[in-house]
Design an enzyme around this catalytic site. Structure first.
Site, PDB file in Angstrom:
ATOM      1  N   ALA A  67     -55.377 -32.988 -23.597  1.00 30.69           N
ATOM      2  CA  ALA A  67     -54.165 -32.699 -22.508  1.00 30.69           C
ATOM      3  C   ALA A  67     -52.852 -32.315 -23.384  1.00 30.69           C
ATOM      4  O   ALA A  67     -52.808 -32.548 -24.422  1.00 30.69           O
ATOM      5  CB  ALA A  67     -53.837 -34.190 -21.952  1.00 30.69           C
ATOM      6  N   GLY A 115     -59.034 -35.299 -23.296  1.00 34.34           N
ATOM      7  CA  GLY A 115     -59.325 -34.617 -21.977  1.00 34.34           C
ATOM      8  C   GLY A 115     -60.534 -33.415 -22.238  1.00 34.34           C
ATOM      9  O   GLY A 115     -61.201 -33.234 -21.332  1.00 34.34           O
ATOM     10  N   GLU A 118     -63.666 -35.379 -22.362  1.00 33.98           N
ATOM     11  CA  GLU A 118     -63.626 -36.058 -21.160  1.00 33.98           C
ATOM     12  C   GLU A 118     -64.350 -35.139 -20.252  1.00 33.98           C
ATOM     13  O   GLU A 118     -65.094 -35.392 -19.295  1.00 33.98           O
ATOM     14  CB  GLU A 118     -62.499 -36.459 -20.550  1.00 33.98           C
ATOM     15  CG  GLU A 118     -62.064 -37.819 -21.520  1.00 33.98           C
ATOM     16  CD  GLU A 118     -60.732 -38.395 -20.684  1.00 33.98           C
ATOM     17  OE1 GLU A 118     -59.813 -37.821 -20.968  1.00 33.98           O
ATOM     18  OE2 GLU A 118     -60.746 -39.612 -20.370  1.00 33.98           O
ATOM     19  N   GLU A 140     -57.165 -40.452 -28.150  1.00 35.75           N
ATOM     20  CA  GLU A 140     -55.810 -40.741 -27.252  1.00 35.75           C
ATOM     21  C   GLU A 140     -55.042 -42.054 -28.043  1.00 35.75           C
ATOM     22  O   GLU A 140     -53.839 -42.170 -27.994  1.00 35.75           O
ATOM     23  CB  GLU A 140     -56.068 -41.180 -25.809  1.00 35.75           C
ATOM     24  CG  GLU A 140     -56.181 -39.820 -25.141  1.00 35.75           C
ATOM     25  CD  GLU A 140     -57.857 -39.554 -25.326  1.00 35.75           C
ATOM     26  OE1 GLU A 140     -58.486 -39.895 -25.941  1.00 35.75           O
ATOM     27  OE2 GLU A 140     -58.245 -38.740 -24.383  1.00 35.75           O
TER      28      GLU A 140
END
Ligand code: NAI
Length: 734
Positions: A67, A115, A118, A140
């Site tokens: 992200a 992300g 993910e 993260e």
């Protein structure tokens, strides 16, 4: 018209989406990513000619790096940040729903992190390239966050709870072979055929020719036959995870192990564990809800803010040339000379060779040279043993180092690094010798305490003389402190900074002075620990106070590691340079007379006997016989001990900034975190000072000044800031 992030190509019923965030070197999930992505997916969902989908990157070297951290740090409240997570989760849910109708294959080359990984978890099938650059994982927690787009739920369901916790709680990223072994990807192929294989698999999935059987098994219908062939370890994992009691034990164990590591200072892995637990016990929906809420709480937490600031500071340092003139760029360095094959010299030669630089290693005699080459080979052999590198890599790297006991072979070296004994006359003589044998080379000294200006005193070209202060062990410590002397040229600084980065280091540039920056702020910190000891404090209590604050080891254990003799020598140098403010307590010299030099002499503050099976170091009580107070120690207040040592470091850091030893508070924080083990969750001495406010820091310093004297006199910069209410860093707009 805005340039689109997505490009689609359809061929024989398979649509390939290429992700290419415009104007950026790597793909990140920016705030406009999801809406555009959804629109592309909706079109493909409605297109009857599309039977399956491949998702790949349009960038040459990277899938999706995660992200956009800037976007996250703009969130104003936990609720707003939780919404961002919700948005990400919904996008992944939609992707997964579409994948049930039209199979989706993720084709990963380069990093697929956070992300980015993910996103692949919501796909039907994952293939990655076997390239060294390919890495997958959920890092993260390293930014004080948790995977907030379904990662805490989908990864455990894919590879099992125990394995997933291993990845998520440590913020681990893994290379292709490990990812395949763990089940994080289904297939690993050479990069050249990645896209073709992905398309073939997509077609096979659509045709029902490829059926996926995952390692995780649904045991609700009783023991399937398959289980019979499994190893006892796998059986045990499944048994542990698939019955409520086993799961409870698993989560309890994980929490215990975690707290032992974080000492409660890092909330992110704890919250990630909580999200995985809720998902495992109450189902996917509850798990996702918990994930979003906990993610929101973490985004606005102080710890995450500090870790994100460190991330931004290191990113900024990667772009910093080390000089203020925009037209000066570092020259390319392909070959270095390395003088001294001791502990440091061999370490520096290793990191150079490891990063593609040719090294001519020189020592004064064959024995020294052989020792150094053995050290380099040892590090490389360890890499082979741990499967980090192949034998061929090792041989290639080793071949970059050649040795000598004379000054031959240095003519083409752009930089000559020096790590001979810590002796001014010897270092000056070495400068003269290099000016003769490699006249165009930059001369970089790895001295730990001698001002670079002094080493350059007799030099014909002092503009070429600079300091490159590495930390021990060189192959592990991330910081390089570059020291600019008054006559060092900006070109020399820029070249050495570029070389340091090429060697894989985070580089700060400081101005010359006794102790430079890192040793200078360390000295009063260690000195204060010696005062606590001289006042009657117990060694383990003092150390525990500082590990409680967050340092990886306490100050007295650190002194044992560095060498009590080395620490004392530096203390004397600092005292001579800065006066009584840095006077050491009396009595410590007795330790050296007793041969207590620390770990290297197997005699110091702690015991170094046979330590097999002993996890905790114990204090060598006999050391108290040499210290005031003897073996009866006075209890130390942990709060006061930590405060006194830390205030010393913060105050000295402020002096360094005021005297322009430091170029910025940012560099001061990075130097302390990466060079001295300052706890990252407290940002660094300057962020820490800002968190309390200069006024509070000055008040505390004055209180100790009254009680303990001159050494707590507040730095003029802090006094000024306390009066004006200024901060070291701009106050974040909230
Ligand atoms: P060391 O004693 O392990 O190595 C010094 C090496 O230099 C020896 O192999 C010696 O034979 C060689 N040598 C001596 N005179 C020489 C000459 N004229 N030409 C070529 N080689 C010569 O010492 P260490 O620990 O590697 O330290 C070297 C330098 O690095 C010192 O200036 C020290 O202050 C500095 N330093 C040390 C750190 C540490 O943690 N040990 C950390 C940062 C800097």
């Amino acid at each position: 018209m805005a340039v689109s992030t997505f490009r689609t190509e359809t061929e024989q019923g398979v649509a390939t989406i290429f992700i290419d965030v415009p104007g950026e070197p790597v793909n990140t999930l920016r705030d406009d990513f999801q809406s555009e992505f959804q629109a592309v997916l909706a079109t493909l969902a409605d297109d009857a000619s599309v039977r399956a989908i491949v998702i790949a990157s349009g960038k040459p070297e990277g899938f999706i790096a995660g992200a956009d951290v800037q976007m996250l740090s703009r969130a104003r409240s936990a609720a707003e940040a939780a919404e961002l997570s919700r948005g990400g989760q919904q996008a992944m849910d939609k992707l997964e729903a579409l994948a049930r109708k039209k199979p989706i294959v993720a084709a990963v080359h380069g990093p697929a992190l956070g992300g980015g990984y993910e996103l692949t978890l919501a796909c039907t099938y994952r293939i990655c390239s076997d390239d060294k650059k390919t890495q997958l994982g959920l890092p993260e927690v390293q930014l004080g966050l948790l995977p907030g787009a379904g990662g805490t739920q989908r990864l455990p369901r894919l590879i099992g709870i125990a394995q997933a916790l291993d990845i998520i709680l440590a913020g681990k990223t893994v290379k292709a072979p490990k990812a395949k072994k763990l089940g994080m990807v289904d297939e690993v192929v050479p990069r050249s055929i990645l896209l073709e294989v992905a398309k073939t698999r997509a077609r096979e999935l659509a045709d029902g020719k490829l059926k996926i059987s995952r390692k995780r098994l649904d045991l609700s219908g009783g023991l399937p036959k398959l289980l019979k062939g499994l190893t006892p370890e796998v059986l045990q994992t499944i048994a542990l995870e698939d019955n409520p009691l086993g799961r409870k034990v698993l989560f309890q164990q994980a929490k215990k192990a975690l707290l032992k590591q974080t000492k409660g200072n890092y909330p992110a892995p704890e919250k990630a564990l909580e999200a995985v637990r809720i998902g495992a016990e109450q189902g996917l929906e509850a798990g996702l809800k918990a994930e979003a809420t906990l993610f929101g709480e973490l985004v606005v937490s102080d710890v995450s803010k500090r870790l994100v600031e460190i991330f931004f500071a290191t990113t900024a340092l990667k772009k910093d040339t080390g000089v203020d003139e925009p037209n000066i760029q570092g020259a390319k360095v392909e070959k270095i000379g390395m003088l001294g094959a001791g502990l440091m010299g061999a370490g520096i030669a290793y990191i150079a060779a490891d990063n593609g630089i040719f090294v001519r290693l020189k020592d004064k005699d064959d024995a020294g040279l052989a020792r150094g080459l053995t050290q380099i080979r040892g590090i490389l052999d360890e890499g082979v043993k741990r499967k980090r590198i192949t034998r061929r890599d090792r041989d290639e790297k080793l071949a970059r180092v050649t040795g000598a006991t004379d000054f031959s072979g240095l003519t083409h070296a752009e930089v000559v690094v020096e790590a001979v004994f810590e002796d001014l006359a010897l270092k000056q003589k070495t400068v003269a010798e290099i000016e003769k044998s490699a006249p165009r080379a930059i001369f970089a000294s790895n001295t730990s305490s001698i001002p670079i200006g002094k080493i350059a005193e007799g030099a014909a070209h002092p503009e070429n003389v600079i300091g490159m202060h590495f930390f021990s062990p060189v192959n592990k410590m991330p910081l390089l402190e570059v020291i600019r002397a008054p006559k060092t040229s900006s070109q020399t600084v820029a070249t050495v900074v570029a070389l340091g980065k090429k060697m894989g280091k985070t580089v700060i540039v400081v101005n010359d002075g006794v102790g430079f920056y890192t040793s200078r702020i360390l000295a009063p910190y260690l000195n204060e620990a010696s005062f606590l000891l001289a006042e009657g404090g117990a060694i383990d209590e003092i150390d525990r106070a500082l590990t409680g604050f967050g340092f990886p080891v306490g100050p007295l254990q650190l002194l044992d590691e560095v060498g009590i003799d080395v620490g004392t020598k530096v203390a004397h140098i600092m005292h001579a340079a800065f006066g009584d403010r840095l006077l050491a307590p009396s009595g410590i010299d007795k330790l050296i007379a007793d041969g207590r030099l620390g770990r290297k002499a197997k005699k110091g503050f702690y015991s170094y006997g046979e330590e097999k099976g002993k996890s905790r170091k114990s204090v060598d009580e006999t050391v108290y016989d040499l210290l005031p107070g003897g073996r009866t120690r006075t209890p130390v207040s942990a709060g006061e001990a930590a405060e006194r040592c830390v205030l010393q470091m913060v105050n000295e850091a402020a002096l360094c900034l005021g005297e322009k030893v430091l170029r910025s508070a940012r560099d001061g924080d990075i130097g302390a975190v990466f060079g001295l083990g300052w706890p990252p969750f407290r940002g660094g001495p300057f962020r820490y000072a800002d968190s309390l406010g200069a006024k509070t820091i000055v008040e505390r310093l004055r209180r100790y000044e009254e009680k303990l004297g001159l050494r707590f006199k507040p730095a003029p910069l802090l006094v000024e800031m306390a009066a004006s209410g200024a901060t070291f860093f701009p106050v974040a707009m909230v």
